[in-house]
Design a protein around this motif. Structure first.
Motif, PDB file in Angstrom:
ATOM      1  N   LEU A   1       0.819  -1.207   0.000  1.00 29.97           N
ATOM      2  CA  LEU A   1       0.000   0.000   0.000  1.00 29.97           C
ATOM      3  C   LEU A   1       0.854   1.259   0.000  1.00 29.97           C
ATOM      4  N   VAL A   2       1.835   1.305   0.878  1.00 29.33           N
ATOM      5  CA  VAL A   2       2.693   2.485   0.993  1.00 29.33           C
ATOM      6  C   VAL A   2       3.470   2.737  -0.294  1.00 29.33           C
ATOM      7  N   ASP A   3       4.023   1.690  -0.876  1.00 31.38           N
ATOM      8  CA  ASP A   3       4.850   1.861  -2.069  1.00 31.38           C
ATOM      9  C   ASP A   3       4.043   2.338  -3.265  1.00 31.38           C
ATOM     10  N   ILE A   4       2.795   1.872  -3.395  1.00 30.23           N
ATOM     11  CA  ILE A   4       1.941   2.340  -4.485  1.00 30.23           C
ATOM     12  C   ILE A   4       1.736   3.852  -4.377  1.00 30.23           C
ATOM     13  N   LEU A   5       1.453   4.332  -3.169  1.00 32.53           N
ATOM     14  CA  LEU A   5       1.228   5.763  -2.963  1.00 32.53           C
ATOM     15  C   LEU A   5       2.513   6.565  -3.133  1.00 32.53           C
ATOM     16  N   TYR A   6       3.645   5.967  -2.742  1.00 26.49           N
ATOM     17  CA  TYR A   6       4.920   6.673  -2.891  1.00 26.49           C
ATOM     18  C   TYR A   6       5.261   6.933  -4.359  1.00 26.49           C
ATOM     19  N   VAL A   7       4.859   6.043  -5.249  1.00 26.49           N
ATOM     20  CA  VAL A   7       5.153   6.243  -6.676  1.00 26.49           C
ATOM     21  C   VAL A   7       4.620   7.592  -7.142  1.00 26.49           C
ATOM     22  N   SER A   8       3.367   7.885  -6.800  1.00 25.35           N
ATOM     23  CA  SER A   8       2.765   9.150  -7.228  1.00 25.35           C
ATOM     24  C   SER A   8       3.430  10.344  -6.547  1.00 25.35           C
ATOM     25  N   LEU A   9       3.797  10.196  -5.272  1.00 23.44           N
ATOM     26  CA  LEU A   9       4.442  11.300  -4.551  1.00 23.44           C
ATOM     27  C   LEU A   9       5.797  11.638  -5.168  1.00 23.44           C
ATOM     28  N   TYR A  10       6.591  10.628  -5.480  1.00 21.74           N
ATOM     29  CA  TYR A  10       7.917  10.891  -6.023  1.00 21.74           C
ATOM     30  C   TYR A  10       7.868  11.383  -7.466  1.00 21.74           C
ATOM     31  N   MET A  11       6.853  10.986  -8.194  1.00 26.30           N
ATOM     32  CA  MET A  11       6.662  11.559  -9.536  1.00 26.30           C
ATOM     33  C   MET A  11       6.346  13.047  -9.420  1.00 26.30           C
TER      34      MET A  11
END
Length: 203
Positions: A155-165
C-alpha cells in the motif's frame, strides 16, 4: 554526488542512483530472509536521508534516520529475537495486533502531519506524514518478521510512486514501483515459508 545525470529520458543524481541500487538489494535480501539485508538497509537509509532532504520531503528524510536505528534493532531481532534467543521465525499478527497497528499508523499520521505543516516548508505535509507513519509501521513489522509487513509495504509503495513523480524524483518513483512488485513477491515467499513447519524447513 548531486550532479544532474541523464538516465533513460529523465534526470537523476549519483546519490539517488546509489541509493536506488542499495535499496533494491535490501528488499531482495529481505525476501530471502537474509539478515545481511539490514546492513544494506542502513547504508541505503543514510543516503536516501540526503536525497529526501534536498527535495524538502522532511518526513521521509527523518524517517530514514529512524530506519537506521530500527535496522540495528531488526538485525538483532532476526538473529536473536526468537525462542531461546535463537533465529526469529515468521509469524502473523493477531486481531489485536491488526488493531494496534492501525492505531499506530493513524496516530503517527496525525502527529507527523501537524509537525510537518507547522515547522517545515514541505508542500505535501499530509501525504508525507501518512506515508512516513506507514513506512515506520512496515519497518517495525518487518523487524519482528510479521508477514503483514508486506501488506503495509504494498500500500505504501503504491502511494509513494505518485508522490515521487510529483517531486520529480523519477528514479525513486521507478524504484518504488519495483518495490510494489517485490513486496508482492515477498508476501508470497514468506507466506509459503510460514506454511512450512520450522522443523521441516530446517531439515
Amino acid at each position: 554526488m548531486n550532479d544532474i545525470v541523464p538516465l533513460f529520458g529523465f534526470t537523476t543524481t549519483p546519490l539517488e542512483l546509489v541509493s536506488f541500487v542499495l535499496s533494491v538489494i535490501t528488499v531482495a535480501l529481505n525476501i530471502r530472509q537474509t539478515h545481511w539485508a539490514w546492513l544494506f538497509s542502513i547504508l541505503a537509509s543514510g543516503l536516501y536521508a540526503l536525497v529526501f532532504a534536498q527535495s524538502r520531503l522532511y518526513g521521509d528524510a527523518g524517517l530514514q534516520l529512524v530506519f537506521i536505528a530500527v535496522s540495528v534493532w531488526g538485525w538483532y531481532q532476526w538473529l536473536r529475537g526468537g525462542t531461546a534467543h535463537g533465529e526469529l521465525q515468521i509469524s502473523r499478527l493477531s486481531g489485536a495486533g491488526w488493531a494496534k497497528s492501525a492505531l499506530m499508523w493513524l496516530a503517527g499520521f496525525g502527529i507527523l502531519s501537524i509537525f510537518l505543516k507547522s515547522y517545515t516548508d514541505t508542500d505535501v505535509p499530509y501525504m508525507d506524514g501518512f506515508l512516513t507513519a506507514g513506512s515506520l509501521l512496515g519497518q517495525l513489522l518487518l523487524s519482528r518478521k510479521k508477514l503483514e509487513n508486506w501488506h503495509v509495504w504494498i500500500l505504501v509503495d503504491i502511494l509513494y510512486v505518485s508522490l515521487y513523480m510529483y517531486k520529480h524524483l523519477m528514479l525513486t518513483a521507478i524504484l518504488y514501483a519495483l518495490f510494489v512488485i517485490m513486496a508482492a513477491m515477498g508476501l508470497r515467499a514468506w507466506n509459503n515459508s510460514a506454511a512450512v513447519p520450522a522443523a521441516v524447513a530446517g531439515s
